[in-house]
Enzyme design. Sequence first.
Site, PDB file in Angstrom:
ATOM      1  N   LEU A   1      30.341  45.697  54.004  1.00  0.00           N
ATOM      2  CA  LEU A   1      30.845  46.392  55.194  1.00  0.00           C
ATOM      3  C   LEU A   1      29.875  47.494  55.627  1.00  0.00           C
ATOM      4  CD1 LEU A   1      34.686  46.531  54.420  1.00  0.00           C
ATOM      5  CD2 LEU A   1      33.413  44.812  55.700  1.00  0.00           C
TER       6      LEU A   1
ATOM      7  N   THR B   1      16.617  31.437  58.636  1.00  0.00           N
ATOM      8  CA  THR B   1      16.413  31.582  60.080  1.00  0.00           C
ATOM      9  C   THR B   1      15.122  30.922  60.558  1.00  0.00           C
ATOM     10  OG1 THR B   1      15.851  33.267  61.734  1.00  0.00           O
ATOM     11  CG2 THR B   1      15.472  33.868  59.475  1.00  0.00           C
ATOM     12  N   ASP B   2      15.103  30.551  61.830  1.00  0.00           N
ATOM     13  CA  ASP B   2      13.877  29.997  62.428  1.00  0.00           C
ATOM     14  C   ASP B   2      12.772  31.049  62.514  1.00  0.00           C
ATOM     15  OD1 ASP B   2      14.958  31.558  64.477  1.00  0.00           O
ATOM     16  OD2 ASP B   2      14.819  30.005  66.025  1.00  0.00           O
ATOM     17  N   GLU B   3      13.142  32.328  62.342  1.00  0.00           N
ATOM     18  CA  GLU B   3      12.134  33.391  62.497  1.00  0.00           C
ATOM     19  C   GLU B   3      11.087  33.338  61.395  1.00  0.00           C
ATOM     20  OE1 GLU B   3      13.472  37.114  64.000  1.00  0.00           O
ATOM     21  OE2 GLU B   3      15.277  36.227  64.851  1.00  0.00           O
TER      22      GLU B   3
ATOM     23  N   LYS C   1      13.293  37.539  54.995  1.00  0.00           N
ATOM     24  CA  LYS C   1      13.981  36.238  54.879  1.00  0.00           C
ATOM     25  C   LYS C   1      13.024  35.178  54.301  1.00  0.00           C
ATOM     26  CE  LYS C   1      17.673  35.324  56.262  1.00  0.00           C
ATOM     27  NZ  LYS C   1      19.039  35.414  55.628  1.00  0.00           N
TER      28      LYS C   1
ATOM     29  N   TYR D   1      11.994  41.911  59.268  1.00  0.00           N
ATOM     30  CA  TYR D   1      13.187  41.074  59.029  1.00  0.00           C
ATOM     31  C   TYR D   1      12.772  39.666  58.611  1.00  0.00           C
ATOM     32  CZ  TYR D   1      16.861  37.728  60.328  1.00  0.00           C
ATOM     33  OH  TYR D   1      17.745  36.672  60.328  1.00  0.00           O
TER      34      TYR D   1
HETATM   35  P1  NAD Z   1      25.405  40.208  60.677  1.00  0.00           P
HETATM   36  O1  NAD Z   1      24.467  41.359  60.657  1.00  0.00           O
HETATM   37  O2  NAD Z   1      26.405  40.104  61.776  1.00  0.00           O
HETATM   38  O3  NAD Z   1      26.228  40.153  59.309  1.00  0.00           O
HETATM   39  C1  NAD Z   1      25.669  40.428  58.055  1.00  0.00           C
HETATM   40  C2  NAD Z   1      26.788  40.806  57.109  1.00  0.00           C
HETATM   41  O4  NAD Z   1      26.221  41.062  55.813  1.00  0.00           O
HETATM   42  C3  NAD Z   1      27.530  42.094  57.523  1.00  0.00           C
HETATM   43  O5  NAD Z   1      28.920  41.869  57.482  1.00  0.00           O
HETATM   44  C4  NAD Z   1      27.101  43.109  56.480  1.00  0.00           C
HETATM   45  O6  NAD Z   1      28.112  44.089  56.199  1.00  0.00           O
HETATM   46  C5  NAD Z   1      26.847  42.219  55.272  1.00  0.00           C
HETATM   47  N1  NAD Z   1      25.942  42.826  54.293  1.00  0.00           N
HETATM   48  C6  NAD Z   1      24.790  43.499  54.543  1.00  0.00           C
HETATM   49  N2  NAD Z   1      24.233  43.917  53.385  1.00  0.00           N
HETATM   50  C7  NAD Z   1      25.050  43.479  52.382  1.00  0.00           C
HETATM   51  C8  NAD Z   1      25.000  43.564  50.961  1.00  0.00           C
HETATM   52  N3  NAD Z   1      24.000  44.198  50.325  1.00  0.00           N
HETATM   53  N4  NAD Z   1      26.000  42.988  50.256  1.00  0.00           N
HETATM   54  C9  NAD Z   1      27.026  42.371  50.865  1.00  0.00           C
HETATM   55  N5  NAD Z   1      27.127  42.258  52.204  1.00  0.00           N
HETATM   56  C10 NAD Z   1      26.147  42.795  52.955  1.00  0.00           C
HETATM   57  O7  NAD Z   1      24.487  38.915  60.627  1.00  0.00           O
HETATM   58  P2  NAD Z   1      24.759  37.436  61.143  1.00  0.00           P
HETATM   59  O8  NAD Z   1      24.209  37.299  62.505  1.00  0.00           O
HETATM   60  O9  NAD Z   1      26.176  37.053  60.866  1.00  0.00           O
HETATM   61  O10 NAD Z   1      23.784  36.611  60.174  1.00  0.00           O
HETATM   62  C11 NAD Z   1      24.270  36.072  58.948  1.00  0.00           C
HETATM   63  C12 NAD Z   1      23.129  35.341  58.269  1.00  0.00           C
HETATM   64  O11 NAD Z   1      22.636  34.319  59.114  1.00  0.00           O
HETATM   65  C13 NAD Z   1      21.936  36.247  57.950  1.00  0.00           C
HETATM   66  O12 NAD Z   1      21.465  35.903  56.666  1.00  0.00           O
HETATM   67  C14 NAD Z   1      20.917  35.906  59.019  1.00  0.00           C
HETATM   68  O13 NAD Z   1      19.596  36.072  58.530  1.00  0.00           O
HETATM   69  C15 NAD Z   1      21.234  34.448  59.271  1.00  0.00           C
HETATM   70  N6  NAD Z   1      20.905  33.962  60.624  1.00  0.00           N
HETATM   71  C16 NAD Z   1      21.403  34.600  61.721  1.00  0.00           C
HETATM   72  C17 NAD Z   1      21.118  34.103  62.986  1.00  0.00           C
HETATM   73  C18 NAD Z   1      21.669  34.748  64.242  1.00  0.00           C
HETATM   74  O14 NAD Z   1      21.299  34.327  65.355  1.00  0.00           O
HETATM   75  N7  NAD Z   1      22.554  35.717  64.145  1.00  0.00           N
HETATM   76  C19 NAD Z   1      20.310  32.953  63.125  1.00  0.00           C
HETATM   77  C20 NAD Z   1      19.813  32.326  61.965  1.00  0.00           C
HETATM   78  C21 NAD Z   1      20.141  32.850  60.729  1.00  0.00           C
HETATM   79  P1  TYD Z   2      17.732  39.332  69.512  1.00  0.00           P
HETATM   80  O1  TYD Z   2      19.122  39.031  69.943  1.00  0.00           O
HETATM   81  O2  TYD Z   2      17.424  40.669  68.927  1.00  0.00           O
HETATM   82  O3  TYD Z   2      17.306  38.154  68.528  1.00  0.00           O
HETATM   83  P2  TYD Z   2      15.822  37.822  67.897  1.00  0.00           P
HETATM   84  O4  TYD Z   2      16.083  37.968  66.446  1.00  0.00           O
HETATM   85  O5  TYD Z   2      15.536  36.443  68.345  1.00  0.00           O
HETATM   86  O6  TYD Z   2      14.837  38.779  68.366  1.00  0.00           O
HETATM   87  O7  TYD Z   2      16.768  39.131  70.763  1.00  0.00           O
HETATM   88  C1  TYD Z   2      16.729  37.897  71.460  1.00  0.00           C
HETATM   89  C2  TYD Z   2      15.657  38.021  72.532  1.00  0.00           C
HETATM   90  O8  TYD Z   2      16.076  39.006  73.489  1.00  0.00           O
HETATM   91  C3  TYD Z   2      14.327  38.501  71.990  1.00  0.00           C
HETATM   92  O9  TYD Z   2      13.278  37.868  72.707  1.00  0.00           O
HETATM   93  C4  TYD Z   2      14.327  39.981  72.297  1.00  0.00           C
HETATM   94  C5  TYD Z   2      15.135  40.076  73.574  1.00  0.00           C
HETATM   95  N1  TYD Z   2      15.909  41.331  73.747  1.00  0.00           N
HETATM   96  C6  TYD Z   2      15.781  42.064  74.932  1.00  0.00           C
HETATM   97  O10 TYD Z   2      15.038  41.687  75.859  1.00  0.00           O
HETATM   98  N2  TYD Z   2      16.503  43.210  75.055  1.00  0.00           N
HETATM   99  C7  TYD Z   2      17.325  43.670  74.080  1.00  0.00           C
HETATM  100  O11 TYD Z   2      17.949  44.751  74.247  1.00  0.00           O
HETATM  101  C8  TYD Z   2      17.464  42.900  72.875  1.00  0.00           C
HETATM  102  C9  TYD Z   2      18.364  43.353  71.777  1.00  0.00           C
HETATM  103  C10 TYD Z   2      16.736  41.728  72.765  1.00  0.00           C
END
Ligand code: NAD
Ligand code: TYD
Length: 356
Positions: free
Chosen positions: A40, A131-133, A159, A155
């Site tokens: 959290l 992640t694709d990143e 990963k 980040y």
């Molecule tokens: P998010 O930031 O919304 O959620 C992350 C959660 O992890 C939060 O609830 C946070 O409290 C919890 N957390 C952080 N540190 C912790 C710890 N030490 N122990 C336990 N819990 C902890 O992220 P998200 O967008 O839901 O992403 C989830 C996963 O998916 C991540 O691993 C991210 O790299 C991966 N991912 C996300 C995306 C995207 O577009 N959001 C795309 C590809 C992969």
């Molecule tokens: P984001 O949602 O942070 O994801 P990513 O991890 O792919 O960077 O950003 C998505 C795209 O949007 C990225 O090219 C950065 C851009 N972006 C903005 O232009 N303005 C913003 O305020 C944010 C948060 C992202």
Amino acid sequence: MRLLVTGAAGFIGTNFVRQALEAGGTAASRVERLVAVDLLTYAGNFANLADLSADTHFRFERLDIAQRDAMEGLLREERLDTIVNFAAESHVDRSIADQAPFLHTNLHGTLALLDAARTVGGVRRFLQVSTDEVYGSIAEGRATEEWAARPSSPYAASKTAADAFVLAYATTFDVPAVITRCSNNYGPYQFPEKLIPLFVTNALDGHPLPLYGDGQNVRDWIHVSDHCAALWHVLELPGAEGGIFNVSAEDERPNRAVTDLILRLTGRPPDLVRYVTDRPGHDRRYALDAGRLRATGWRPRHGFEDGLAATVEWYRAHRPWWEGVKSGAYREYYRETYGARLRDASGAPPGTAPRS
Ligand code: NAD
Ligand code: TYD
């Protein structure tokens, strides 16, 4: 399955847990026990899961995944056989400001979980949600799983390091691990620091939309429920151990086009858009080839326009959720990240005349 789901109160974790346990949830029949762990942090919100507390299949623990003893204890006590690791620091901009929590959770946390799984035994699948990143910016074509990792941001580097350890533990210690690498997600419960929920909530309030650089960076978008369905699919895929699966709807769009759609869906004018100073090291384009996963039968179900329209409606209907999230420390974050940039912003992309 007896599951440990980490990061369960974040964006994707919440959607994944709800897909499992909500009435009519598509994965409900497969889940005997689901133990949700989350520290959290600012991004985790227990309220997302609070209504599930009455479910006898469900247990929530506020814990840091880097606490190996606590993770071991849970695995033993609950006889868990499946781990899905979502827990992470997930925002690129925050990793540029301070990489320390990224190293702690994304790398050391994943390592602690891997060690716990190895020590306790009985784990049949360890799913690392990546992640694709990790592939970095893609100039041409679509990245397959064979592409080398070339992370750009702290980040993405954290990963990538975690992925390397997951594969090493699969090879060296036979931890039955599998990695998924997904493209950018959007949908309900996403923290409004990421592009889509930030712009949707700002637009609903008539506030400026801070577009980085020339607004032409490209992201590959997938609805969060399609990502979660892919994870359930991979959890049950025979012989996947040691493998990597890209997850993508293969739908890439420039940020300005996404922004224009948000303006249309919220009924706001284009002059809300502010071109602001770019993110350092900003990856120009992400694009994944998801052929390996598709060949096993998974398909995304949401088109981007419909998925985005439904997402805007969700934020419209859940104003108290995001107003709560956007208060307190969020205001400070927003001021630090955008304050000066918005003061210097322009209504036109850099190098072009402002629109009259
Ligand atoms: P998010 O930031 O919304 O959620 C992350 C959660 O992890 C939060 O609830 C946070 O409290 C919890 N957390 C952080 N540190 C912790 C710890 N030490 N122990 C336990 N819990 C902890 O992220 P998200 O967008 O839901 O992403 C989830 C996963 O998916 C991540 O691993 C991210 O790299 C991966 N991912 C996300 C995306 C995207 O577009 N959001 C795309 C590809 C992969
Ligand atoms: P984001 O949602 O942070 O994801 P990513 O991890 O792919 O960077 O950003 C998505 C795209 O949007 C990225 O090219 C950065 C851009 N972006 C903005 O232009 N303005 C913003 O305020 C944010 C948060 C992202």
